[in-house]
Design a protein around this motif. Structure first.
Motif, PDB file in Angstrom:
ATOM      1  N   SER A 237      31.215  -6.999  18.625  1.00  0.00           N
ATOM      2  CA  SER A 237      29.972  -7.220  19.363  1.00  0.00           C
ATOM      3  C   SER A 237      28.823  -7.551  18.423  1.00  0.00           C
ATOM      4  N   LEU A 238      28.761  -6.804  17.316  1.00  0.00           N
ATOM      5  CA  LEU A 238      27.696  -7.048  16.343  1.00  0.00           C
ATOM      6  C   LEU A 238      27.750  -8.478  15.835  1.00  0.00           C
ATOM      7  N   LYS A 239      28.956  -8.914  15.559  1.00  0.00           N
ATOM      8  CA  LYS A 239      29.137 -10.260  15.027  1.00  0.00           C
ATOM      9  C   LYS A 239      28.620 -11.292  16.014  1.00  0.00           C
TER      10      LYS A 239
ATOM     11  N   PHE B 133      27.186 -11.894  10.478  1.00  0.00           N
ATOM     12  CA  PHE B 133      27.116 -10.468  10.193  1.00  0.00           C
ATOM     13  C   PHE B 133      27.909 -10.094   8.934  1.00  0.00           C
TER      14      PHE B 133
ATOM     15  N   PHE C 225      26.610 -10.819  18.526  1.00  0.00           N
ATOM     16  CA  PHE C 225      25.184 -10.603  18.729  1.00  0.00           C
ATOM     17  C   PHE C 225      24.366 -11.246  17.608  1.00  0.00           C
ATOM     18  N   CYS C 226      24.777 -10.986  16.381  1.00  0.00           N
ATOM     19  CA  CYS C 226      24.070 -11.543  15.225  1.00  0.00           C
ATOM     20  C   CYS C 226      24.031 -13.063  15.286  1.00  0.00           C
TER      21      CYS C 226
ATOM     22  N   PHE D 252      25.677  -3.469   7.590  1.00  0.00           N
ATOM     23  CA  PHE D 252      24.511  -2.743   8.071  1.00  0.00           C
ATOM     24  C   PHE D 252      24.440  -1.423   7.325  1.00  0.00           C
TER      25      PHE D 252
ATOM     26  N   MET E  45      32.840  -2.514  18.004  1.00  0.00           N
ATOM     27  CA  MET E  45      31.471  -2.534  17.516  1.00  0.00           C
ATOM     28  C   MET E  45      31.224  -3.739  16.605  1.00  0.00           C
ATOM     29  N   THR E  46      32.140  -3.957  15.658  1.00  0.00           N
ATOM     30  CA  THR E  46      31.911  -5.089  14.748  1.00  0.00           C
ATOM     31  C   THR E  46      32.026  -6.414  15.485  1.00  0.00           C
TER      32      THR E  46
END
Lengths: 202, 153, 180
Positions: free
Chosen positions: B43-45, B60, B47-48, B63, B40-41
């Motif tokens: 992908s978030l990274k 990132f 993505f951000c 959140f 998750m982190t």
């Protein structure tokens, strides 16, 4: 020795004053690799074997250190009395290696020839997790074997027979005491027949 | 109040996990939880960074939901520190994690000859020091702190 | 009695001599255990690598240095921050090649060689080879693959010790395994 050597021969260069300092991490990392290497060289993977290996490294350091220290701090004069050598180890040697005196020097209550240098937090163990399990008498490698090697060789170089092992270690009020058996002979302590004339020229 | 902490190496192995005040457990296995958190982190990274309207620089960092806040700190060497806290938490948690990296991780994991870098950290000394460090933080949570220290004594 | 100790009592520092002599003990043991100088050099490089991948964490934690813009900045930081922090020396960055992907660190006053002298029968021993591994390992952890080599050695009669660093490629971050 080599004719084309441009740099001054090592013996022609002045001896450093020994005041140089480096980051403790550098030593910790080097020492860590040394422990790993020692582990690859022992056959049975026992702690005792590994301690002997570490002590060998320490001896190498001790034998060189003794020359440097006596030359620099005692103008070539070596100690012949056991107690003086032990005090020398406790203060001068410890200070030049670890920047402080050893925490204590004790004589065994029963055995005449046994002394202990105590150190609450040996530099080489500072970063090692010692998972001591008293019940099973198993514990991780005690890296202070390296220091005991240094001491052993310093004593040997001063013509004392030393049988120097880390006897045991245990926790007392969370402080780690390391006991080094310093010297063991059946009749009192005395320098052996001189191997090195310097020690007799005091 | 600090809930829990994950430390990952750069290939995604969870080197360390500990929880302090977590009240509800996840419904998957620990291993699965570690994997999910890392994925998750990760992908978030990315993505951000992708949607960032300006040069992302750090990218990132955190959140929050209605119940908790997740803080993310990555070292230039790719180690990842992830901490969840309650919403009332004060102060710079990423800085806290940097301090933890500096004063605990480097000191007691990286420098320990017995500690392998790509395996979960087994050192007792490390977990003791880490616990000590977390519990002395003002953000740790007062009620829990007194409760814990009375257990220790 | 002990006039000597001009050393400070900084708990973050340790005697330079302890490091020098310990390193000496290590090299001496390797020479004893190995068949050839070449084998020792390889082993030193390997150990250096293992040190490098740990040491970088120490470095990053203690200095607030972020990502470098280019190799020139990296080179300066290795010298002025890295070597300074760990060996208390500042090698000169020099000998850049035309394409700017290769430079040298010129080392003088190397604390590792303080008491060392190479015996004639170990002419091909690269005493400081550990430094090659350290630099290579440390850079790998910040996504830089490099080749390192000692090309001049004070112990072999050269004026300085020169460590050559060649940039190979940037390592991309790996995606989590089994991610769907």
């Amino acid at each position: 020795m080599s004719s084309q050597r441009k740099t001054a021969n090592i013996l022609d260069r002045p001896l450093s004053k020994g005041k140089s300092e480096v980051n403790i991490s550098t030593f910790a990392f080097l020492f860590s690799e040394l422990v790993h290497y020692a582990r690859t060289r022992v056959k049975q993977q026992t702690n005792n074997e590994l301690h002997d290996k570490l002590a060998d490294f320490g001896k190498h350091v001790g034998s060189r250190l003794v020359d440097v220290l006596f030359l620099r701090e005692r103008s070539y004069k070596r100690e012949t009395k056991l107690l003086n050598v032990l005090l020398f180890i406790k203060s001068n040697l410890w200070k030049s290696l670890f920047g402080k005196e050893a925490d204590g020097l004790e004589k065994d209550n029963e055995e005449d020839n046994i002394y202990y240098v105590t150190e609450k937090e040996p530099l080489v163990n500072k970063f090692v997790s010692l998972n001591t399990d008293h019940a099973k008498e198993t514990y991780n490698v005690n890296c202070a074997a390296f220091i005991s090697g240094i001491i052993e060789e310093v004593l040997n170089c001063c013509n004392f027979v030393s049988l120097n092992k880390i006897l045991n270690m245990y926790y007392l009020l969370n402080a780690l005491f390391l006991h080094f058996l310093h010297y063991s002979a059946s009749k009192g302590y005395f320098p052996l027949a001189s191997r090195n004339s310097i020690s007799n020229n005091i | 109040m600090i809930f829990n902490l994950y430390i990952y190496d750069r290939s995604g192995t969870c080197l360390f996990y500990h929880e302090w005040n977590r009240q509800k457990q996840v419904d998957v296995s620990r291993e699965e939880d570690f994997k999910l958190m890392y994925g998750m982190t990760f992908s978030l990274k990315s993505f951000c960074n992708r949607i960032s309207p300006t040069d992302p620089n750090i990218g990132f960092t955190s959140f929050k939901t209605s119940q908790y806040k997740l803080h993310f700190y990555e070292t230039p060497s790719g180690l990842k520190f992830i901490m969840t806290t309650d919403l009332q938490i004060q102060g710079d948690i990423r800085f806290l994690m940097h301090t933890l990296y500096k004063d605990v991780f480097v000191e007691y994991a990286i420098r320990d000859p017995e500690c392998e870098l790509n395996k979960p950290i087994k050192s007792k000394l490390f977990s003791e020091k880490l616990n000590e460090f977390i519990q002395k933080q003002p953000q740790f949570g007062n009620i829990a702190q007194t409760a814990l220290s009375s257990i220790v004594k | 009695m002990s006039r000597q100790s001009g050393r400070s009592n900084d708990p973050r520092k340790v005697s330079g001599e302890l490091l020098t002599l310990t390193y000496g003990a290590l090299v001496a043991q390797l020479v004893k255990d190995s068949e050839s100088d070449d084998e020792v050099n390889k082993q030193l490089d390997k150990m250096g690598y293992n040190i490098g991948i740990r040491l970088i964490e120490d470095f990053l934690a203690r200095s607030s240095i972020g990502k470098c813009k280019d190799l020139r900045e990296t080179a300066e930081i290795i010298s002025k921050n890295g070597f300074k922090m760990f060996l208390n020396i500042t090698p000169i960055v020099a000998n850049w090649n035309q394409s700017g992907d290769e430079f040298s660190l010129i080392i003088d006053n190397n604390p590792l060689t303080e008491f060392a002298e190479l015996p004639d029968e170990h002419k091909s021993l690269s005493y400081c080879n550990i430094l090659c591994g350290v630099v290579r390992g440390a850079l790998e952890m910040v996504q830089l693959e490099v080749e390192t080599k000692i090309v001049q050695d004070q112990l072999k009669g050269d004026n300085v010790t020169e460590l050559k660093v060649k940039y190979i490629r940037k390592i991309e971050e790996a995606a989590p395994a089994g991610d769907d």
